[in-house]
Design a protein around this motif. Structure first.
Motif, PDB file in Angstrom:
ATOM      1  N   ARG A   1      49.775  42.788  40.205  1.00 44.29           N
ATOM      2  CA  ARG A   1      50.928  43.445  40.835  1.00 44.29           C
ATOM      3  C   ARG A   1      50.560  43.964  42.231  1.00 44.29           C
ATOM      4  NH1 ARG A   1      51.678  48.778  40.683  1.00 44.29           N
ATOM      5  NH2 ARG A   1      50.412  49.137  38.833  1.00 44.29           N
ATOM      6  N   ILE A   2      49.403  44.591  42.316  1.00 51.54           N
ATOM      7  CA  ILE A   2      48.923  45.101  43.609  1.00 51.54           C
ATOM      8  C   ILE A   2      48.795  43.969  44.616  1.00 51.54           C
ATOM      9  CG2 ILE A   2      46.858  46.048  44.732  1.00 51.54           C
ATOM     10  CD1 ILE A   2      46.433  47.555  41.949  1.00 51.54           C
ATOM     11  N   LEU A   3      48.216  42.886  44.156  1.00 50.68           N
ATOM     12  CA  LEU A   3      48.008  41.724  45.008  1.00 50.68           C
ATOM     13  C   LEU A   3      49.326  41.168  45.511  1.00 50.68           C
ATOM     14  CD1 LEU A   3      45.883  39.602  45.955  1.00 50.68           C
ATOM     15  CD2 LEU A   3      46.441  38.342  43.881  1.00 50.68           C
ATOM     16  N   THR A   4      50.259  41.015  44.619  1.00 48.40           N
ATOM     17  CA  THR A   4      51.554  40.452  44.994  1.00 48.40           C
ATOM     18  C   THR A   4      52.307  41.383  45.932  1.00 48.40           C
ATOM     19  OG1 THR A   4      51.612  39.379  42.843  1.00 48.40           O
ATOM     20  CG2 THR A   4      53.669  39.435  44.088  1.00 48.40           C
ATOM     21  N   THR A   5      52.231  42.669  45.662  1.00 46.43           N
ATOM     22  CA  THR A   5      52.901  43.644  46.521  1.00 46.43           C
ATOM     23  C   THR A   5      52.419  43.532  47.961  1.00 46.43           C
ATOM     24  OG1 THR A   5      53.048  45.148  44.650  1.00 46.43           O
ATOM     25  CG2 THR A   5      53.391  46.097  46.834  1.00 46.43           C
ATOM     26  N   GLN A   6      51.102  43.370  48.138  1.00 44.78           N
ATOM     27  CA  GLN A   6      50.555  43.367  49.494  1.00 44.78           C
ATOM     28  C   GLN A   6      50.675  42.019  50.183  1.00 44.78           C
ATOM     29  OE1 GLN A   6      49.672  46.219  50.825  1.00 44.78           O
ATOM     30  NE2 GLN A   6      50.011  47.267  48.873  1.00 44.78           N
ATOM     31  N   THR A   7      50.527  40.957  49.425  1.00 45.93           N
ATOM     32  CA  THR A   7      50.411  39.642  50.063  1.00 45.93           C
ATOM     33  C   THR A   7      51.535  38.678  49.700  1.00 45.93           C
ATOM     34  OG1 THR A   7      49.162  38.669  48.233  1.00 45.93           O
ATOM     35  CG2 THR A   7      47.904  39.837  49.917  1.00 45.93           C
ATOM     36  N   GLY A   8      52.281  38.957  48.663  1.00 49.60           N
ATOM     37  CA  GLY A   8      53.310  38.023  48.219  1.00 49.60           C
ATOM     38  C   GLY A   8      52.750  36.864  47.421  1.00 49.60           C
ATOM     39  N   LEU A   9      51.409  36.786  47.306  1.00 50.79           N
ATOM     40  CA  LEU A   9      50.798  35.663  46.600  1.00 50.79           C
ATOM     41  C   LEU A   9      50.683  35.953  45.103  1.00 50.79           C
ATOM     42  CD1 LEU A   9      47.927  34.855  49.108  1.00 50.79           C
ATOM     43  CD2 LEU A   9      50.120  33.697  48.867  1.00 50.79           C
ATOM     44  N   THR A  10      50.707  34.887  44.322  1.00 45.10           N
ATOM     45  CA  THR A  10      50.587  35.079  42.876  1.00 45.10           C
ATOM     46  C   THR A  10      49.475  34.233  42.267  1.00 45.10           C
ATOM     47  OG1 THR A  10      52.290  33.407  42.593  1.00 45.10           O
ATOM     48  CG2 THR A  10      52.996  35.712  42.488  1.00 45.10           C
ATOM     49  N   ASP A  11      49.438  32.953  42.593  1.00 46.47           N
ATOM     50  CA  ASP A  11      48.548  32.057  41.877  1.00 46.47           C
ATOM     51  C   ASP A  11      47.166  31.980  42.525  1.00 46.47           C
ATOM     52  OD1 ASP A  11      47.806  30.271  39.925  1.00 46.47           O
ATOM     53  OD2 ASP A  11      48.420  28.534  41.120  1.00 46.47           O
ATOM     54  N   VAL A  12      46.418  33.081  42.469  1.00 39.34           N
ATOM     55  CA  VAL A  12      45.115  33.098  43.118  1.00 39.34           C
ATOM     56  C   VAL A  12      44.053  33.551  42.125  1.00 39.34           C
ATOM     57  CG1 VAL A  12      46.169  33.656  45.329  1.00 39.34           C
ATOM     58  CG2 VAL A  12      45.267  35.483  43.903  1.00 39.34           C
ATOM     59  N   PHE A  13      42.800  33.380  42.530  1.00 41.65           N
ATOM     60  CA  PHE A  13      41.690  33.800  41.682  1.00 41.65           C
ATOM     61  C   PHE A  13      41.650  35.319  41.596  1.00 41.65           C
ATOM     62  CE2 PHE A  13      37.372  35.301  41.139  1.00 41.65           C
ATOM     63  CZ  PHE A  13      36.942  34.566  40.063  1.00 41.65           C
ATOM     64  N   LEU A  14      41.556  35.830  40.396  1.00 42.31           N
ATOM     65  CA  LEU A  14      41.546  37.280  40.190  1.00 42.31           C
ATOM     66  C   LEU A  14      40.737  37.576  38.944  1.00 42.31           C
ATOM     67  CD1 LEU A  14      42.730  40.053  41.046  1.00 42.31           C
ATOM     68  CD2 LEU A  14      44.702  39.531  39.622  1.00 42.31           C
ATOM     69  N   GLU A  15      39.679  38.381  39.077  1.00 37.63           N
ATOM     70  CA  GLU A  15      38.918  38.728  37.880  1.00 37.63           C
ATOM     71  C   GLU A  15      38.380  40.146  37.971  1.00 37.63           C
ATOM     72  OE1 GLU A  15      35.522  36.145  37.214  1.00 37.63           O
ATOM     73  OE2 GLU A  15      34.288  37.313  38.580  1.00 37.63           O
ATOM     74  N   GLN A  16      38.095  40.699  36.813  1.00 40.86           N
ATOM     75  CA  GLN A  16      37.576  42.064  36.774  1.00 40.86           C
ATOM     76  C   GLN A  16      36.182  42.103  37.369  1.00 40.86           C
ATOM     77  OE1 GLN A  16      36.088  44.899  33.341  1.00 40.86           O
ATOM     78  NE2 GLN A  16      38.275  44.560  33.069  1.00 40.86           N
ATOM     79  N   LEU A  17      35.919  43.141  38.158  1.00 40.93           N
ATOM     80  CA  LEU A  17      34.598  43.302  38.755  1.00 40.93           C
ATOM     81  C   LEU A  17      33.788  44.271  37.905  1.00 40.93           C
ATOM     82  CD1 LEU A  17      32.607  42.930  41.110  1.00 40.93           C
ATOM     83  CD2 LEU A  17      33.777  44.805  42.268  1.00 40.93           C
ATOM     84  N   ALA A  18      34.185  45.513  37.871  1.00 44.60           N
ATOM     85  CA  ALA A  18      33.478  46.531  37.094  1.00 44.60           C
ATOM     86  C   ALA A  18      34.311  47.798  37.129  1.00 44.60           C
ATOM     87  CB  ALA A  18      32.092  46.796  37.681  1.00 44.60           C
ATOM     88  N   THR A  19      33.869  48.768  36.370  1.00 49.92           N
ATOM     89  CA  THR A  19      34.568  50.043  36.342  1.00 49.92           C
ATOM     90  C   THR A  19      33.693  51.086  37.004  1.00 49.92           C
ATOM     91  OG1 THR A  19      35.763  49.427  34.360  1.00 49.92           O
ATOM     92  CG2 THR A  19      35.557  51.778  34.811  1.00 49.92           C
ATOM     93  N   PHE A  20      34.281  51.825  37.912  1.00 51.30           N
ATOM     94  CA  PHE A  20      33.550  52.811  38.696  1.00 51.30           C
ATOM     95  C   PHE A  20      34.033  54.193  38.283  1.00 51.30           C
ATOM     96  CE2 PHE A  20      33.368  48.818  40.772  1.00 51.30           C
ATOM     97  CZ  PHE A  20      32.114  48.754  41.361  1.00 51.30           C
TER      98      PHE A  20
END
Lengths: 224, 224
Positions: free
Chosen positions: A62-81
DNA sequence: ACAAAAGTGTTGTTACTACACCCATGG
DNA sequence: CCATGGGTGTAGTAACAACACTTTTGT
C-alpha cells in the motif's frame, strides 16, 4: 508461542519500505520529508502504522502504491527493527520491507502528509529520521547479497533490456566493473533470459539486441 | 515511518525462538508442549509476549536461557510472521529468532507454563501450534544457506572438535555426503580453525586431532 | 589379528580470467 | 568518415572432483 498475559502491551507496529531503484548510474532510495515534530524537515522512508486487520506485506505494498502508483514489483520483508528508543514518541517497532523498481519514469505522488518526496542516492543521504539510515544500509546489503545467488536483478530492469544494461546493474550493485565477454558467457550459461528479436536503435552506434527474463519471479541460481 | 494515528492499535507482539541443535546425526528443534486451549497438548517453539521495555533480541535470549540455561550461543533474528489468523486468540505477530547450540549435554528446564519440553528431529515434527511449522522450515533454510557463506558452523560445535565432526555438521545440514580429502583441503585453505595439539582417544581406532575455531563470531567466507 | 575411523596426494576435468579487434549505426 | 557502444573467441591458469591405501588405536 504468543501466550497472553494479563497486562496489555504498549507497543506499536509500523511498516517502512525501502523503495530502491537505479537512476543515473547509482542506486537511489525514495524518501519523504516529514512535516511534524520531532523530525520536522528531516527525511525518512515512507511508512506508517500497521492497521489491525492488515498484513505487513500488504501495508508495504500500500505504501509503495501510494508513493509511486506501481503495483507489480519486487517486494520482500527485510527485518524488524525494534530499538527501544528508535522513535522518540514511544515504543514503535518497524517491520521493514525492500522494494526494487525498474529504471523508468515514475510519477511521484506527494500526499499532504509529507512536505516533499524525492529520490536520493543511497551514498548521499540527507539526515534521516529514526533508524532509517541503518535500515537502508541493511536493505542495500540484502540486495547486494541476493543479486549474486538469485535472479532478482529482473526487478531492477524494464521488461526489455540490453545485455549492457543488465551488466551495469551488476556493476552498480557490486561496486566493481565486470569483463564484458566473461559476463555475457556467464549470463548465457544461466539461461535466465531470452532474446526478444528486437533491437534498440536510434543511438549513434550499432543497435543492441533486446532481451527479456524467462521468469519474472524469484529463483535461486548462483550468478556470480 | 512510524507516524501516529488517533486510533490505537490492537496488535500484540510475541517473540519465538527456534532453538536448533544436532543430535544423533540429525537436526533437532526444542519444542514445548502447551497446557492451555486452544492448542492444549500441541507442541510449539518456546516464546512469549514481548515486554514493553524489552528488545526482541533480549526476549529471545531470555527464552533461550529459561529453557536451556545457556547464554553464550548464536542467536539472530529470522523474520516476522504476521498472518492475520496465525493466533486464534487475536492479532499476535511473531518476531522469530534462530538459536544454534553445540551438541552437548543440555539440562532442559521445564517450567509450570508447559507440560513438557523435548527435542524433536526437524524432519519428524509433531503437530505444531500457530504457524510454527513454517517458521521452523524457514529457520532451517536460513541455516543451510548461511553455513555456506559464513562461519556459523562454529555455533553447532563444541569448543574442541575433530575434522570428522566438522564435516558431519556440513553433511547433516546440506543433506549430502562430502569427500573427506576435498573437505579437509577446503577447510585448511579457509584458515578458520587451528589445531589444539590435543587428540581425542579412547575409541577403538586411531585418535583424532582436535581443532578449535580461531574466532567464535559471525564472519563471511565462501565455504562451499 | 581384526575392526574402525584417522589421515594423506595426484591426476584429469572444468570453470575462470585476461585480453583486442571488427561491426553497425547516427551524426 | 568519425565517434560510439555492440558484439565476439581463445589460451593460460586456477579451482574442483574423483579416487584408495596406510596408520593408529582398542578389543
Amino acid at each position: 508461542m504468543s501466550k497472553h498475559h494479563a497486562s496489555p502491551q504498549n507497543i506499536k507496529v509500523a511498516v517502512d519500505t525501502a523503495i530502491l531503484r537505479i537512476k543515473d548510474g547509482v542506486m537511489h532510495v525514495l524518501l519523504i520529508q516529514m512535516k511534524k515534530a520531532p523530525f520536522q524537515g528531516m527525511w525518512a522512508m515512507p511508512g506508517g502504522l500497521l492497521e489491525d486487520d492488515e498484513k505487513c506485506l500488504l501495508a508495504a505494498s500500500r505504501i509503495l502504491t501510494t508513493q509511486t502508483g506501481l503495483t507489480d514489483v519486487f517486494l520482500e520483508q527485510l527485518a524488524t527493527f525494534d530499538d527501544i528508543d528508535r522513535d522518540p514518541a514511544g515504543r514503535v517497532m518497524s517491520v521493514a520491507y525492500v522494494a526494487l523498481l525498474p529504471d523508468q519514469e515514475i510519477k511521484l505522488h506527494t500526499t499532504d502528509k509529507y512536505s516533499d518526496v524525492r529520490w536520493f542516492p543511497v551514498k548521499k543521504l540527507p539526515s534521516l529520521a529514526y533508524d532509517h539510515k541503518q535500515i537502508i544500509k541493511e536493505a542495500m546489503e540484502r540486495v547486494a547479497g541476493k543479486i549474486q545467488y538469485t535472479n532478482i536483478v529482473w526487478s531492477l530492469l524494464p521488461r526489455e533490456f540490453t545485455l549492457t544494461e543488465l551488466q551495469q546493474v551488476y556493476e552498480i550493485i557490486l561496486g566493481k566493473t565486470l569483463d564484458k565477454r566473461n559476463f555475457r558467457k556467464r549470463i548465457e550459461d544461466l539461461q535466465l533470459i531470452k532474446p526478444t528479436g528486437k533491437t534498440r536503435s536510434g543511438m549513434a552506434h550499432r543497435p543492441a539486441a533486446l532481451y527479456q527474463f524467462k521468469h519474472r519471479k524469484l529463483e535461486y541460481v548462483q550468478v556470480m
